[in-house]
Design an enzyme around this catalytic site. Structure first.
Site, mmCIF file in Angstrom:
data_model
loop_
_atom_site.group_PDB
_atom_site.id
_atom_site.type_symbol
_atom_site.label_atom_id
_atom_site.label_comp_id
_atom_site.label_asym_id
_atom_site.label_seq_id
_atom_site.Cartn_x
_atom_site.Cartn_y
_atom_site.Cartn_z
ATOM 1 N N ALA A 75 0.821 -1.211 0.000
ATOM 2 C CA ALA A 75 0.000 0.000 0.000
ATOM 3 C C ALA A 75 0.854 1.261 0.000
ATOM 4 O O ALA A 75 0.445 2.289 -0.533
ATOM 5 C CB ALA A 75 -0.955 0.000 1.189
ATOM 6 N N THR A 76 2.038 1.208 0.579
ATOM 7 C CA THR A 76 2.917 2.386 0.554
ATOM 8 C C THR A 76 3.230 2.762 -0.886
ATOM 9 O O THR A 76 3.108 3.927 -1.285
ATOM 10 C CB THR A 76 4.220 2.103 1.327
ATOM 11 N N GLN A 183 -6.509 -0.605 5.390
ATOM 12 C CA GLN A 183 -7.179 -1.203 6.558
ATOM 13 C C GLN A 183 -8.571 -1.712 6.222
ATOM 14 O O GLN A 183 -9.072 -2.615 6.886
ATOM 15 C CB GLN A 183 -7.289 -0.180 7.697
ATOM 16 N N SER A 203 -3.238 -3.459 0.667
ATOM 17 C CA SER A 203 -2.023 -4.097 1.172
ATOM 18 C C SER A 203 -2.277 -5.576 1.459
ATOM 19 O O SER A 203 -3.215 -5.909 2.191
ATOM 20 C CB SER A 203 -1.585 -3.400 2.457
ATOM 21 N N HIS A 205 -0.629 -7.775 3.304
ATOM 22 C CA HIS A 205 -0.405 -8.308 4.657
ATOM 23 C C HIS A 205 -1.397 -7.797 5.695
ATOM 24 O O HIS A 205 -1.335 -8.184 6.850
ATOM 25 C CB HIS A 205 1.034 -8.051 5.105
ATOM 26 N N THR A 244 9.690 -7.242 -12.686
ATOM 27 C CA THR A 244 9.198 -8.623 -12.747
ATOM 28 C C THR A 244 8.154 -8.859 -11.666
ATOM 29 O O THR A 244 8.358 -8.499 -10.508
ATOM 30 C CB THR A 244 10.374 -9.598 -12.564
ATOM 31 N N CYS A 330 3.348 4.890 17.231
ATOM 32 C CA CYS A 330 2.617 4.943 15.968
ATOM 33 C C CYS A 330 3.496 4.571 14.795
ATOM 34 O O CYS A 330 3.114 3.862 13.903
ATOM 35 C CB CYS A 330 2.020 6.324 15.774
#
Ligand SMILES: *Cc1c(COP(=O)(O)O)cnc(C)c1O
Length: 408
Positions: A75-76, A183, A203, A205, A244, A330
């Site tokens: 997601a970053t 999230q 994301s 994970h 790739t 955080c």
């Protein structure tokens, strides 16, 4: 027997679901081909698996077409691609971006970078529950606004934003909306067509898939969203993300999306029950507990609490048998207070005395009861220690009890 330490930090990351791992494994070994190899069966097999996963992700998000799904490293990267990609492509149209004070650092840091490069960024405020100010959003939109970047659900306090209204406003004013869904996707229903989302970050994970894989959904029609790529070389993913493809990761993310699509209803209800059980197990026996975030509009598995008369660091140290996040941790490693808790107007002491419980797919009632009991007994113990220290300090000196209190 409970396995200590217990993991209660599912907003930071989730374990890979064993069913996800199982479908991934052959793609490390026998089906190791490069999805870009077109001249042999190894490549075809990998390509086929990638396209199947793309379809699975598109189905969960409600995307019209699988090709609207662009695989990234997480997601970053998806946030970076969306925000910097739109800013670069539409720079002749305008240079103004609207976001919010409680966004993830991946979004905020992109915006800061763009400010250095000449963009103007509006950081919208939130109310005490973390909801974005829609009046301020509407007022902030100008002729030069090219993007609104507002997340679906907050990663610290779990607040779910008024997504329908953000989407409607963005459409009405003809501004693209990027939504950080890291999230939300895999934790609640989210449909890009129904909500009018133009770009959505996902994301792997955070939804029981592997780390190092994610998605940027890019709307192809009404409107067609254009982006400048961050990475050059090879032109993979329709030129938007060269490199790739991470075939096992993609296969895992696809399966994770498929599992959630099928199991969402039951999972959401189960998590809501477990969260309620945890909440009641704590507040029924402790005074001076505040619930943070929005009382109704929150992620099903997120419970964020503050405890009066407790030192937050001491509490987290006392609860080493439970993996939790605190109001001060955080961003990995630093102990600055959370920008999210500051944005909702929480004072430093209360922010430091906060815990985030992240409930997940594999939790049991027994584990939840253990956590509730441990939290209650440690908070009681720390309050007692603090009370005794206070009495002792007062007895030994003529210090004003109020002054002592603030120093404990
Ligand atoms: C975890 C998270 C991210 C970062 O995702 P990665 O896949 O770890 O890069 C971004 N935004 C939000 C809201 C998150 O919770």
């Amino acid at each position: 027997m409970l396995q200590i330490p217990l993991y209660f930090d599912n907003l930071a990351t989730t374990p890979v679901d064993p069913r996800v791992l199982e479908v991934m494994l052959p793609y490390f070994t026998e089906h190791f081909g490069n999805a870009a190899s077109t001249t042999h069966a190894f490549g075809w097999k990998a390509r086929e698996a990638v396209e199947r996963a793309r379809t699975q992700v598109a189905a969960l998000l409600g995307a019209r077409l699988p090709r609207e799904i662009v695989f990234t490293s997480g997601a970053t990267e998806a946030d970076n691609l969306a925000i910097k990609g739109v800013a670069a492509f539409y720079r002749n149209k305008g240079n103004h971006i609207i976001t919010c004070a409680t966004e993830h650092k991946a979004v905020l840091d992109c915006c800061k970078r763009l400010e250095v490069q000449g963009c103007e960024v509006t950081y919208l405020p939130v109310d005490e529950h973390g909801l974005v100010d829609l009046v301020a959003l509407e007022a902030a939109i100008t002729q030069r606004t090219v993007l609104i970047s507002l997340m679906a659900a907050n990663n610290e306090i779990g607040t779910v934003q008024p997504l329908e209204r953000i989407g409607a406003l963005a459409k009405e004013r003809g501004v693209l909306w990027h939504c950080d869904g890291a999230q939300a996707v895999g934790k609640m229903a989210l449909d890009v067509e129904a909500l009018g989302i133009d770009l959505l970050s996902v994301s792997g994970h955070k939804l029981y898939g592997p780390k190092g894989i994610g998605v940027l959904y890019v709307r192809s029609r009404q409107p067609r969203v254009r982006l400048e790529a961050l990475l050059e070389g090879g032109g993979h993913e329709r030129g938007l993300r060269s490199g790739t493809l991470n075939v096992p990761g993609i296969v895992g993310l696809g399966e994770a999306c498929e599992l959630y699509r099928v199991e969402r209803q039951g999972e959401q209800e189960r998590l809501a029950r477990l969260r309620q059980r945890l909440y009641e197990g704590i507040v029924a026996r402790l005074d001076g507990v505040w619930q943070n975030g929005h009382p109704q509009r929150h992620l099903p598995g997120c419970l964020h609490l503050s405890f009066a008369q407790v030192d937050g660091t001491a509490l987290i140290l006392a609860l080493q048998d439970i993996a939790l996040s605190s109001g001060s941790a955080c961003t990995s490693g630093d102990d600055k207070l959370s920008h999210v808790l500051q944005a909702i107007g929480m004072d430093d002491e209360r922010a430091a005395a906060s815990l985030r419980f992240g409930l997940g797919r594999f939790h049991t009632e027994e584990e939840v009861d253990y956590v509730a009991n441990r939290v209650v007994s440690e908070v009681e113990r720390l309050r007692q220690v603090r009370g005794e220290a206070l009495v002792e300090a007062v007895e030994q000196s003529s210090v004003n009890p109020v002054d002592v209190e603030t120093h404990l």
